[in-house]
Design an enzyme around this catalytic site. Structure first.
Site, PDB file in Angstrom:
ATOM      1  N   LYS A  95       0.815  -1.215   0.000  1.00  0.00           N
ATOM      2  CA  LYS A  95       0.000   0.000   0.000  1.00  0.00           C
ATOM      3  C   LYS A  95       0.856   1.275   0.000  1.00  0.00           C
ATOM      4  O   LYS A  95       0.349   2.361   0.203  1.00  0.00           O
ATOM      5  CB  LYS A  95      -0.924   0.012   1.227  1.00  0.00           C
ATOM      6  CG  LYS A  95      -1.907  -1.141   1.290  1.00  0.00           C
ATOM      7  CD  LYS A  95      -2.765  -1.054   2.539  1.00  0.00           C
ATOM      8  CE  LYS A  95      -3.712  -2.214   2.701  1.00  0.00           C
ATOM      9  NZ  LYS A  95      -4.640  -2.403   1.611  1.00  0.00           N
ATOM     10  N   GLY A  96       2.159   1.122  -0.176  1.00  0.00           N
ATOM     11  CA  GLY A  96       3.043   2.281  -0.154  1.00  0.00           C
ATOM     12  C   GLY A  96       3.509   2.667   1.241  1.00  0.00           C
ATOM     13  O   GLY A  96       4.148   3.702   1.422  1.00  0.00           O
ATOM     14  N   PHE A  97       3.198   1.824   2.251  1.00  0.00           N
ATOM     15  CA  PHE A  97       3.561   2.161   3.621  1.00  0.00           C
ATOM     16  C   PHE A  97       5.075   2.122   3.841  1.00  0.00           C
ATOM     17  O   PHE A  97       5.609   2.899   4.629  1.00  0.00           O
ATOM     18  CB  PHE A  97       2.864   1.239   4.616  1.00  0.00           C
ATOM     19  CG  PHE A  97       1.368   1.429   4.702  1.00  0.00           C
ATOM     20  CD1 PHE A  97       0.725   2.495   4.084  1.00  0.00           C
ATOM     21  CD2 PHE A  97       0.595   0.538   5.409  1.00  0.00           C
ATOM     22  CE1 PHE A  97      -0.646   2.672   4.172  1.00  0.00           C
ATOM     23  CE2 PHE A  97      -0.780   0.712   5.517  1.00  0.00           C
ATOM     24  CZ  PHE A  97      -1.405   1.780   4.897  1.00  0.00           C
ATOM     25  N   GLY A  98       5.779   1.217   3.170  1.00  0.00           N
ATOM     26  CA  GLY A  98       7.234   1.162   3.302  1.00  0.00           C
ATOM     27  C   GLY A  98       7.874   2.464   2.842  1.00  0.00           C
ATOM     28  O   GLY A  98       8.757   3.007   3.512  1.00  0.00           O
ATOM     29  N   ASN A 125      16.553 -11.552   0.752  1.00  0.00           N
ATOM     30  CA  ASN A 125      15.344 -10.725   0.744  1.00  0.00           C
ATOM     31  C   ASN A 125      15.282  -9.940  -0.567  1.00  0.00           C
ATOM     32  O   ASN A 125      15.531  -8.736  -0.610  1.00  0.00           O
ATOM     33  CB  ASN A 125      15.327  -9.790   1.955  1.00  0.00           C
ATOM     34  CG  ASN A 125      14.056  -8.979   2.055  1.00  0.00           C
ATOM     35  OD1 ASN A 125      13.220  -8.968   1.161  1.00  0.00           O
ATOM     36  ND2 ASN A 125      13.926  -8.279   3.166  1.00  0.00           N
ATOM     37  N   TYR A 132      14.596  -1.240  -1.898  1.00  0.00           N
ATOM     38  CA  TYR A 132      15.637  -0.298  -1.499  1.00  0.00           C
ATOM     39  C   TYR A 132      16.293   0.349  -2.717  1.00  0.00           C
ATOM     40  O   TYR A 132      16.600   1.538  -2.711  1.00  0.00           O
ATOM     41  CB  TYR A 132      16.690  -0.974  -0.616  1.00  0.00           C
ATOM     42  CG  TYR A 132      16.107  -1.576   0.631  1.00  0.00           C
ATOM     43  CD1 TYR A 132      15.086  -0.945   1.331  1.00  0.00           C
ATOM     44  CD2 TYR A 132      16.565  -2.789   1.117  1.00  0.00           C
ATOM     45  CE1 TYR A 132      14.541  -1.504   2.472  1.00  0.00           C
ATOM     46  CE2 TYR A 132      16.024  -3.353   2.265  1.00  0.00           C
ATOM     47  CZ  TYR A 132      15.014  -2.700   2.933  1.00  0.00           C
ATOM     48  OH  TYR A 132      14.485  -3.261   4.064  1.00  0.00           O
TER      49      TYR A 132
END
Length: 159
Positions: A95-98, A125, A132
């Site tokens: 949801k774009g929270f990261g 990962n 990132y």
């Protein structure tokens, strides 16, 4: 985009923080390594102030956390922000929270005049590594992480 609310973790969040740590370790397949306790976390975070915690909330409910502390760069002559853990509950991923979390922590690092914002990521990962890279993080392939466990520190201290 759905917006998260961020707040500083409090002593009342100790049980929640331990739950998030355990869930993250389970997600990474290392749950057997979790030996943290509520009392130990409470002491380290809120009495000794060894690290800080940010809680992310959506609709008033906690959906993730970030635990970080300051390190220091001798080359820059400045402190840095080191992110130890960031976790978002599975049903809230994608949801774009990261991105919002990293934006919040980046602003915090800039407000505190940090020269760097760093973290580690497990090599397997792939989704994390891709994320990132997408946000502009530089992979530090010329450095190798080394660690002394408590048992090894005890051996070394007795030389």
């Amino acid at each position: 985009m759905t917006q998260l609310a961020f707040r500083n973790g409090t002593e009342q969040d100790t049980k929640l923080i331990l739950r998030f740590i355990t869930e993250l370790a389970t997600h990474e397949g290392i749950e057997k390594d979790v030996v943290a306790t509520e009392s130990g976390l409470h002491k380290a975070l809120f009495q000794e102030k060894s690290a800080e915690v940010i809680i992310a909330e959506y609709d008033g409910k906690p959906v993730g956390f970030a635990l970080f502390f300051h390190n220091f760069s001798t080359l820059l002559g400045k402190k840095g922000l080191y992110l130890e853990d960031l976790y978002i509950i599975p049903e809230m991923r994608g949801k774009g929270f990261g991105t919002q979390f990293f934006s919040y922590l980046s602003k915090l690092a800039l407000e505190r005049d940090c020269g760097r914002f760093e973290w580690w990521c497990l090599n397997e990962n792939k989704s994390g590594m891709d994320f990132y890279e997408k946000i502009g993080a530089e992979k530090m392939s010329e450095w190798t992480v080394h660690r002394l466990t408590k048992a090894e520190m005890e051996k070394l201290s007795n030389l």
